[in-house]
Design a protein around this motif. Sequence first.
Motif, short mmCIF file in Angstrom:
data_model
loop_
_atom_site.label_atom_id
_atom_site.label_comp_id
_atom_site.label_asym_id
_atom_site.label_seq_id
_atom_site.Cartn_x
_atom_site.Cartn_y
_atom_site.Cartn_z
N VAL A 1 4.80 -18.87 -9.10
CA VAL A 1 4.79 -18.29 -7.83
C VAL A 1 5.46 -16.43 -7.00
N ASP A 2 6.01 -16.26 -8.40
CA ASP A 2 5.90 -14.42 -8.62
C ASP A 2 4.82 -13.71 -9.79
N LEU A 3 4.30 -14.47 -9.86
CA LEU A 3 2.95 -13.49 -10.62
C LEU A 3 1.47 -14.29 -10.06
N ILE A 4 1.47 -14.82 -9.15
CA ILE A 4 0.82 -15.15 -8.33
C ILE A 4 0.75 -13.82 -6.53
N ALA A 5 2.38 -13.34 -7.09
CA ALA A 5 1.87 -12.86 -5.84
C ALA A 5 1.88 -11.56 -6.30
N ALA A 6 1.96 -11.05 -7.50
CA ALA A 6 1.65 -10.11 -7.88
C ALA A 6 -0.10 -9.47 -7.89
N GLU A 7 -0.54 -11.07 -8.24
CA GLU A 7 -2.27 -10.96 -8.24
C GLU A 7 -2.40 -10.61 -6.96
N VAL A 8 -1.84 -10.99 -5.53
CA VAL A 8 -2.12 -11.09 -4.36
C VAL A 8 -2.08 -9.66 -4.07
N LEU A 9 -0.75 -9.12 -4.01
CA LEU A 9 -0.52 -7.34 -3.79
C LEU A 9 -1.30 -6.05 -4.37
N GLN A 10 -1.48 -6.75 -5.51
CA GLN A 10 -2.47 -5.98 -6.56
C GLN A 10 -4.13 -5.94 -5.90
N PHE A 11 -4.57 -7.02 -5.33
CA PHE A 11 -5.71 -7.72 -4.55
C PHE A 11 -5.55 -6.78 -3.74
N GLU A 12 -4.88 -6.26 -2.33
CA GLU A 12 -4.63 -6.05 -1.17
C GLU A 12 -3.96 -4.34 -1.91
N SER A 13 -3.94 -3.91 -2.60
CA SER A 13 -3.32 -2.52 -2.62
C SER A 13 -5.09 -1.81 -3.26
N ALA A 14 -6.29 -2.71 -3.28
CA ALA A 14 -7.14 -2.44 -4.02
C ALA A 14 -8.31 -3.01 -2.91
#
Length: 428
Positions: free
Chosen positions: A404-417
Amino acid sequence: MDLVAPPMAGHLHPALGVAARLAREPGVDVRVISTPGARAAVAAAGVPGLAVLDGADAEVEAIVNPPYPIGSNPVRLSRQFSAALRLQARFQRELAGIWAEQRPDLAIVDFTLPAAGYAAEAAGAGWWTLHASPCAIEATSGPPAYLGGLRPGTGPLGRGRDAAGRLLTRGFKRSVHLATRRRLAALGVTGAYRADGSEAAYSPDRILALTPEAIEFPRRLPPSVRYVGPVLHTPPTTHPVPELTSGRRHVLVTAGTHLPWHKQTLLDLTATAAAALPHVDLHLSLGTVEPSLRAPRTLTSSPSNLHIHPYVDYARDLPRFDAVVHHGGSGVLGHTLAAGLPAVVLPVDYDQFDHAARLVAAGVAVRPRRQGDLAAALRTVLDDPAYARAAARIAAGIAAAPAVDLIAAEVLQFESAAPRSLPGSTGT
């Protein structure tokens, strides 16, 4: 952002675990979309939910949980696929209406619902695939899935066998698409594969693979695949905690919440194994969250070391056991590995044979040659410490990098871009 999943535990629970983790991130608005049958589990996860396909839960159940094995039977596969297409079309129409009013920036979609991904794409949202069975993702090397649980071939003959299997798999999928092309076109699916050769059923941008890479065979997968490991979420339950007698070894036996036609066989196998292992307590979970008419008949004679439970909560209870007997379903597979427990795998359908091959190759499980050899297989995983050591190594890797932490990091990276949300968007 929206997470879209069917109501079956092995698909819904990972989506709920991801949603609950993302809901803790500031500025991330999360919603889980499933059928009415998922309402209780969604509410228990503490995240907002939205129900679609009102009145269709019985139809969903009939498709995913038939009273017989599907296997590689082309007639049964075709019948199941055709029934699923009818529901996917309705699902997509309802999602299109929802997203026309409130579109997410990103939809994370269960791998069994490609129509939801195409609906997100049509609405102008990004979409990712949440994949609990990445062994089924086609690769350009290694063994294909659904052919009995193949391990990677060695030498020219073995590699040739794998290549032939991959061609067979691709040919079968193309033939299914050809036979249903008009219905698939209505969903936005113009081909089984994209121009780059990747499968059109999955996101071209991100496929979140929910098994540990440590158990997977080396294969050349699409660059969109990210191994994140199992999402360890189960809704709270009122079922009692199993009583485990101190000083004895305890084994959980389970086939999850599916496979109703297999429950009686599993009960009989467990009773036979318990009689052969008087110093081990075997605990059989029937996987019935609610009382079910599909529960197997009771035994006329039950060994004293056999304990039958309607339901056992994997997240809460499984780490207290010494080993697990399971069918190779993705949910119990992930929880067993995370608990660091060795296993005996008795695959019966779907991707379970492929999971069994991977677990055996990783040194964390035994697959008996015959189901009647369950007691001997249990002696092996309980008495040979190599299995527990291998399982502990994999568990350490899962704990060090929670999915869940790895997925959250991917989502936050998507959101920032991502560009600023458009009117009508949920924001994330």
